[in-house]
Design a protein around this motif. Structure first.
Motif, PDB file in Angstrom:
ATOM      1  N   UNK A  85       0.774  -1.236   0.000  1.00  0.00           N
ATOM      2  CA  UNK A  85       0.000   0.000   0.000  1.00  0.00           C
ATOM      3  C   UNK A  85       0.802   1.282   0.000  1.00  0.00           C
ATOM      4  N   UNK A  86       0.207   2.303  -0.579  1.00  0.00           N
ATOM      5  CA  UNK A  86       0.839   3.620  -0.646  1.00  0.00           C
ATOM      6  C   UNK A  86       1.018   4.221   0.745  1.00  0.00           C
ATOM      7  N   UNK A  87       0.007   4.114   1.582  1.00  0.00           N
ATOM      8  CA  UNK A  87       0.079   4.723   2.914  1.00  0.00           C
ATOM      9  C   UNK A  87       1.183   4.103   3.758  1.00  0.00           C
ATOM     10  N   UNK A  88       1.303   2.786   3.716  1.00  0.00           N
ATOM     11  CA  UNK A  88       2.372   2.103   4.468  1.00  0.00           C
ATOM     12  C   UNK A  88       3.742   2.559   3.956  1.00  0.00           C
ATOM     13  N   UNK A  89       3.860   2.700   2.634  1.00  0.00           N
ATOM     14  CA  UNK A  89       5.114   3.158   2.042  1.00  0.00           C
ATOM     15  C   UNK A  89       5.444   4.574   2.497  1.00  0.00           C
ATOM     16  N   UNK A  90       4.471   5.462   2.438  1.00  0.00           N
ATOM     17  CA  UNK A  90       4.681   6.854   2.862  1.00  0.00           C
ATOM     18  C   UNK A  90       5.112   6.917   4.321  1.00  0.00           C
ATOM     19  N   UNK A  91       4.426   6.173   5.164  1.00  0.00           N
ATOM     20  CA  UNK A  91       4.757   6.172   6.589  1.00  0.00           C
ATOM     21  C   UNK A  91       6.147   5.596   6.839  1.00  0.00           C
ATOM     22  N   UNK A  92       6.506   4.551   6.098  1.00  0.00           N
ATOM     23  CA  UNK A  92       7.830   3.952   6.280  1.00  0.00           C
ATOM     24  C   UNK A  92       8.924   4.910   5.803  1.00  0.00           C
ATOM     25  N   UNK A  93       8.721   5.521   4.652  1.00  0.00           N
ATOM     26  CA  UNK A  93       9.719   6.462   4.120  1.00  0.00           C
ATOM     27  C   UNK A  93       9.940   7.604   5.104  1.00  0.00           C
ATOM     28  N   UNK A  94       8.894   8.043   5.760  1.00  0.00           N
ATOM     29  CA  UNK A  94       9.040   9.120   6.733  1.00  0.00           C
ATOM     30  C   UNK A  94      10.004   8.743   7.856  1.00  0.00           C
ATOM     31  N   UNK A  95      10.103   7.460   8.190  1.00  0.00           N
ATOM     32  CA  UNK A  95      10.996   7.029   9.269  1.00  0.00           C
ATOM     33  C   UNK A  95      12.448   6.872   8.816  1.00  0.00           C
ATOM     34  N   UNK A  96      12.674   6.792   7.498  1.00  0.00           N
ATOM     35  CA  UNK A  96      14.034   6.560   6.997  1.00  0.00           C
ATOM     36  C   UNK A  96      14.532   7.657   6.066  1.00  0.00           C
TER      37      UNK A  96
END
Length: 67
Positions: free
Chosen positions: A18-29
């Motif tokens: 999912x896009x939302x999971x990707x966005x949230x993960x990218x925010x952490x890295x």
């Protein structure tokens, strides 16, 4: 920039990454160097799908400015 193969990667329960999971993960890295961001995203998707066969390519391009 990413292909839909990243966001549409599915686990054994047929759940998409999912896009939302990707966005949230990218925010952490996002503080990491570009190659590390790519490596971490691909690793996170690999962990998510847990060996489930993928039906699409996974393409990522990360561009970061140098201060």
């Amino acid at each position: 920039i990413y292909s839909d193969g990243i966001s549409e990667a599915m686990n054994a329960a047929s759940e998409e990454f999912g896009d939302q999971r990707l966005i949230e993960y990218v925010d952490t890295i996002k503080h990491l160097p570009a190659q590390d961001v790519i490596d971490n995203i691909l690793g996170e998707v690999k962990n998510f799908v847990d060996g489930n066969a993928q039906s699409d390519d996974m393409t990522l391009v990360v561009i970061k400015s140098v201060h």
